[in-house]
Design an enzyme around this catalytic site. Sequence first.
Site, mmCIF file in Angstrom:
data_model
loop_
_atom_site.group_PDB
_atom_site.id
_atom_site.type_symbol
_atom_site.label_atom_id
_atom_site.label_comp_id
_atom_site.label_asym_id
_atom_site.label_seq_id
_atom_site.Cartn_x
_atom_site.Cartn_y
_atom_site.Cartn_z
ATOM 1 N N LEU A 88 -12.034 9.688 5.329
ATOM 2 C CA LEU A 88 -12.651 10.940 4.888
ATOM 3 C C LEU A 88 -11.654 11.887 4.202
ATOM 4 O O LEU A 88 -11.906 12.380 3.103
ATOM 5 C CB LEU A 88 -13.273 11.620 6.121
ATOM 6 C CG LEU A 88 -13.838 13.011 5.900
ATOM 7 C CD1 LEU A 88 -15.033 12.969 4.954
ATOM 8 C CD2 LEU A 88 -14.252 13.634 7.239
ATOM 9 N N LYS B 232 -6.034 -5.925 15.775
ATOM 10 C CA LYS B 232 -5.221 -4.968 16.550
ATOM 11 C C LYS B 232 -5.223 -5.361 18.029
ATOM 12 O O LYS B 232 -4.195 -5.313 18.699
ATOM 13 C CB LYS B 232 -5.752 -3.547 16.363
ATOM 14 C CG LYS B 232 -5.437 -2.960 15.005
ATOM 15 C CD LYS B 232 -3.943 -2.669 14.870
ATOM 16 C CE LYS B 232 -3.549 -2.257 13.485
ATOM 17 N NZ LYS B 232 -2.112 -2.157 13.267
ATOM 18 N N SER C 250 -5.061 1.059 17.456
ATOM 19 C CA SER C 250 -6.113 1.909 16.919
ATOM 20 C C SER C 250 -7.241 2.062 17.936
ATOM 21 O O SER C 250 -7.524 1.145 18.723
ATOM 22 C CB SER C 250 -6.646 1.229 15.658
ATOM 23 O OG SER C 250 -7.896 1.737 15.310
ATOM 24 N N ASP D 80 8.787 -8.598 3.401
ATOM 25 C CA ASP D 80 7.526 -8.800 4.109
ATOM 26 C C ASP D 80 7.846 -9.064 5.579
ATOM 27 O O ASP D 80 8.761 -9.837 5.895
ATOM 28 C CB ASP D 80 6.770 -9.993 3.500
ATOM 29 C CG ASP D 80 5.327 -10.020 3.956
ATOM 30 O OD1 ASP D 80 5.079 -10.187 5.173
ATOM 31 O OD2 ASP D 80 4.442 -9.858 3.101
ATOM 32 N N PHE E 298 -6.136 7.764 17.090
ATOM 33 C CA PHE E 298 -7.495 8.131 16.701
ATOM 34 C C PHE E 298 -7.476 8.390 15.180
ATOM 35 O O PHE E 298 -7.141 7.465 14.461
ATOM 36 C CB PHE E 298 -8.025 9.237 17.625
ATOM 37 C CG PHE E 298 -8.489 8.585 18.921
ATOM 38 C CD1 PHE E 298 -7.576 7.980 19.789
ATOM 39 C CD2 PHE E 298 -9.836 8.459 19.209
ATOM 40 C CE1 PHE E 298 -7.997 7.286 20.931
ATOM 41 C CE2 PHE E 298 -10.274 7.788 20.351
ATOM 42 C CZ PHE E 298 -9.357 7.200 21.205
ATOM 43 N N ASN E 299 -7.762 9.556 14.668
ATOM 44 C CA ASN E 299 -7.878 9.678 13.203
ATOM 45 C C ASN E 299 -6.826 10.622 12.627
ATOM 46 O O ASN E 299 -7.071 11.831 12.518
ATOM 47 C CB ASN E 299 -9.293 10.146 12.839
ATOM 48 C CG ASN E 299 -10.319 9.073 13.156
ATOM 49 O OD1 ASN E 299 -10.606 8.776 14.330
ATOM 50 N ND2 ASN E 299 -10.845 8.443 12.139
ATOM 51 N N TYR F 10 -10.755 -6.039 11.633
ATOM 52 C CA TYR F 10 -9.556 -5.195 11.746
ATOM 53 C C TYR F 10 -9.259 -4.896 13.218
ATOM 54 O O TYR F 10 -8.131 -5.073 13.699
ATOM 55 C CB TYR F 10 -9.748 -3.895 10.962
ATOM 56 C CG TYR F 10 -8.705 -2.848 11.251
ATOM 57 C CD1 TYR F 10 -7.395 -2.990 10.795
ATOM 58 C CD2 TYR F 10 -9.013 -1.704 12.008
ATOM 59 C CE1 TYR F 10 -6.437 -2.025 11.083
ATOM 60 C CE2 TYR F 10 -8.060 -0.746 12.285
ATOM 61 C CZ TYR F 10 -6.769 -0.907 11.819
ATOM 62 O OH TYR F 10 -5.818 0.025 12.111
ATOM 63 N N ARG G 282 -15.366 12.449 14.855
ATOM 64 C CA ARG G 282 -14.127 11.734 15.143
ATOM 65 C C ARG G 282 -13.094 12.699 15.722
ATOM 66 O O ARG G 282 -13.196 13.912 15.547
ATOM 67 C CB ARG G 282 -13.529 11.133 13.848
ATOM 68 C CG ARG G 282 -14.413 10.072 13.188
ATOM 69 C CD ARG G 282 -14.438 8.784 13.993
ATOM 70 N NE ARG G 282 -15.290 7.766 13.399
ATOM 71 C CZ ARG G 282 -16.588 7.604 13.629
ATOM 72 N NH1 ARG G 282 -17.218 8.427 14.452
ATOM 73 N NH2 ARG G 282 -17.272 6.632 13.065
ATOM 74 N N ASN H 44 0.832 -1.217 0.000
ATOM 75 C CA ASN H 44 0.000 0.000 0.000
ATOM 76 C C ASN H 44 0.862 1.261 0.000
ATOM 77 O O ASN H 44 0.526 2.264 0.620
ATOM 78 C CB ASN H 44 -0.937 0.004 1.223
ATOM 79 C CG ASN H 44 -2.061 1.013 1.079
ATOM 80 O OD1 ASN H 44 -2.579 1.210 -0.026
ATOM 81 N ND2 ASN H 44 -2.435 1.665 2.164
ATOM 82 N N GLY I 42 -22.072 -0.720 11.116
ATOM 83 C CA GLY I 42 -20.921 -0.827 12.017
ATOM 84 C C GLY I 42 -20.272 0.507 12.361
ATOM 85 O O GLY I 42 -19.408 0.567 13.233
HETATM 86 N N1 LIG Z 1 -4.231 5.730 9.190
HETATM 87 C C1 LIG Z 1 -5.079 5.512 10.192
HETATM 88 O O1 LIG Z 1 -6.157 6.112 10.242
HETATM 89 C C2 LIG Z 1 -4.722 4.547 11.293
HETATM 90 C C3 LIG Z 1 -5.442 4.582 12.493
HETATM 91 C C4 LIG Z 1 -5.136 3.667 13.498
HETATM 92 C C5 LIG Z 1 -4.104 2.749 13.316
HETATM 93 N N2 LIG Z 1 -3.425 2.728 12.147
HETATM 94 C C6 LIG Z 1 -2.369 1.731 11.973
HETATM 95 O O2 LIG Z 1 -1.152 2.396 11.737
HETATM 96 C C7 LIG Z 1 -0.323 1.629 10.865
HETATM 97 C C8 LIG Z 1 0.130 2.489 9.715
HETATM 98 O O3 LIG Z 1 -1.012 3.001 9.041
HETATM 99 P P1 LIG Z 1 -0.899 3.921 7.751
HETATM 100 O O4 LIG Z 1 -2.109 4.779 7.745
HETATM 101 O O5 LIG Z 1 0.431 4.533 7.650
HETATM 102 O O6 LIG Z 1 -1.110 2.809 6.632
HETATM 103 P P2 LIG Z 1 -0.302 2.562 5.284
HETATM 104 O O7 LIG Z 1 -1.050 1.507 4.527
HETATM 105 O O8 LIG Z 1 -0.041 3.848 4.586
HETATM 106 O O9 LIG Z 1 1.080 1.986 5.821
HETATM 107 C C9 LIG Z 1 1.284 0.620 6.107
HETATM 108 C C10 LIG Z 1 2.558 0.211 5.396
HETATM 109 O O10 LIG Z 1 2.830 -1.150 5.696
HETATM 110 C C11 LIG Z 1 3.189 -1.828 4.497
HETATM 111 N N3 LIG Z 1 2.850 -3.234 4.715
HETATM 112 C C12 LIG Z 1 1.624 -3.795 4.827
HETATM 113 N N4 LIG Z 1 1.726 -5.113 5.052
HETATM 114 C C13 LIG Z 1 3.060 -5.396 5.101
HETATM 115 C C14 LIG Z 1 3.809 -6.593 5.317
HETATM 116 N N5 LIG Z 1 3.201 -7.751 5.513
HETATM 117 N N6 LIG Z 1 5.162 -6.518 5.310
HETATM 118 C C15 LIG Z 1 5.786 -5.336 5.099
HETATM 119 N N7 LIG Z 1 5.132 -4.181 4.885
HETATM 120 C C16 LIG Z 1 3.775 -4.201 4.884
HETATM 121 C C17 LIG Z 1 2.388 -1.134 3.415
HETATM 122 O O11 LIG Z 1 2.951 -1.296 2.125
HETATM 123 C C18 LIG Z 1 2.444 0.313 3.868
HETATM 124 O O12 LIG Z 1 3.585 0.973 3.376
HETATM 125 C C19 LIG Z 1 -1.158 0.427 10.450
HETATM 126 O O13 LIG Z 1 -0.774 -0.668 11.263
HETATM 127 C C20 LIG Z 1 -2.578 0.852 10.751
HETATM 128 O O14 LIG Z 1 -3.408 -0.249 11.042
HETATM 129 C C21 LIG Z 1 -3.697 3.610 11.135
#
Ligand SMILES: NC(=O)c1ccc[n+]([C@@H]2O[C@H](COP(=O)([O-])OP(=O)(O)OC[C@H]3O[C@@H](n4cnc5c(N)ncnc54)[C@H](O)[C@@H]3O)[C@@H](O)[C@H]2O)c1
Length: 339
Positions: free
Chosen positions: A200, A153, A125, A59, A178-179, A149, A231, A36, A294
């Site tokens: 959003l 977590k 989260s 990975d 949070f967000n 999800y 939020r 991603n 949800g």
């Molecule tokens: N953005 C939000 O609103 C939010 C809120 C709460 C928690 N989080 C958590 O924070 C973390 C980062 O979120 P983000 O918004 O930067 O998301 P993001 O998708 O931009 O970043 C996640 C990164 O992890 C990489 N990735 C995914 N699976 C992988 C794997 N198996 N091995 C190696 N790399 C992998 C993706 O390529 C990406 O670069 C996540 O764990 C997410 O669940 C995000």
Amino acid sequence: MTRVLVTGGAGYIGSHTCVELVSRGYEPVIVDNFVNSSPKAIDRICQLTNRPVDWYEADVRDTARIAEIIAKHECEAAIHFAGLKAVGESTEKPLEYYSANVMGTHSLIEAMLQSGASQIVFSSSATVYGEPEFLPYTESHRLRPTNPYGNTKLTAEMLLNDVAGSGALTDVAILRYFNPIGAHPSGMIGEDPNDIPNNLMPYVAQVAVGRRPHLNVFGNDYDTADGTGVRDYLHVVDLARAHVLALDRFKHTHGPFTVNLGTGNGSSVLDVVRAFEAACGKSIAMEFAPRRAGDIAAFWADPSLAHELLGWHAELTLEDMCRDQWAWQSQNPQGYEAA
Ligand SMILES: NC(=O)c1ccc[n+]([C@@H]2O[C@H](COP(=O)([O-])OP(=O)(O)OC[C@H]3O[C@@H](n4cnc5c(N)ncnc54)[C@H](O)[C@@H]3O)[C@@H](O)[C@H]2O)c1
């Protein structure tokens, strides 16, 4: 200089955290499988910090490879962002979510133990709380996620706390975000979802730049001031800073801790749209749609424990978040791909 493994470091929050780490004297080593994100985000981190950054396409579930990278760079700590984060998708693909988020965390812990790293900061989260029994959520609120999800977590949190309890990991910081919205004020890095945005703010920004015709607002009949969902939005740079403060704390205080990271204030969908319109000088076309199954009407954080333990509080306003989001989106209308 303390070297820190940053899993998912090319992603939205990870890239901003790498910039903050460098500015505070830490040396990030990124691993990402780019499911991603784009390696171009890492080029931008290097441009912003004026330094090369070591990175690997790997990975997090490849335990041997991750252990090798930690050992090679002698990383003392890891910040674990890597994972999948779309709530809706997690209900359709629970196996993928458990694999990435739970088995990924398990693999990383194993790799750390094999290679001698014992400090970890984990991206959790607010989703772990579920339907509010009271607001603002404090860390002691009941934990009852309402989707796969959130379950992944919470499971990862339990795994980390259990390993910390065994003494194998010395320091565990569980950060419940949070967000997060906004971008680095330079506009050089920001959120660049591969698909249709789930959240959003990137959606609003893509409407403003002409990539999407209008914003769907899911639900305008909630029991909130204007009927739309509320939020706790926080600036991604404020969020990134908290990770550095967690690593700083590891230098003098040991053991696991869990904190909320939010501003303590709720904003509605319409508040955010209005603030973004002011920042970009355009009006955002909107259509009201039914509530999504949800979705919770309103929630926000009690961030006081983060202040007590880390000396952290959110400093940037909704206006700052919108201004910086627009700087990113207007300078990079197609995200990193066009770079
Ligand atoms: N953005 C939000 O609103 C939010 C809120 C709460 C928690 N989080 C958590 O924070 C973390 C980062 O979120 P983000 O918004 O930067 O998301 P993001 O998708 O931009 O970043 C996640 C990164 O992890 C990489 N990735 C995914 N699976 C992988 C794997 N198996 N091995 C190696 N790399 C992998 C993706 O390529 C990406 O670069 C996540 O764990 C997410 O669940 C995000």
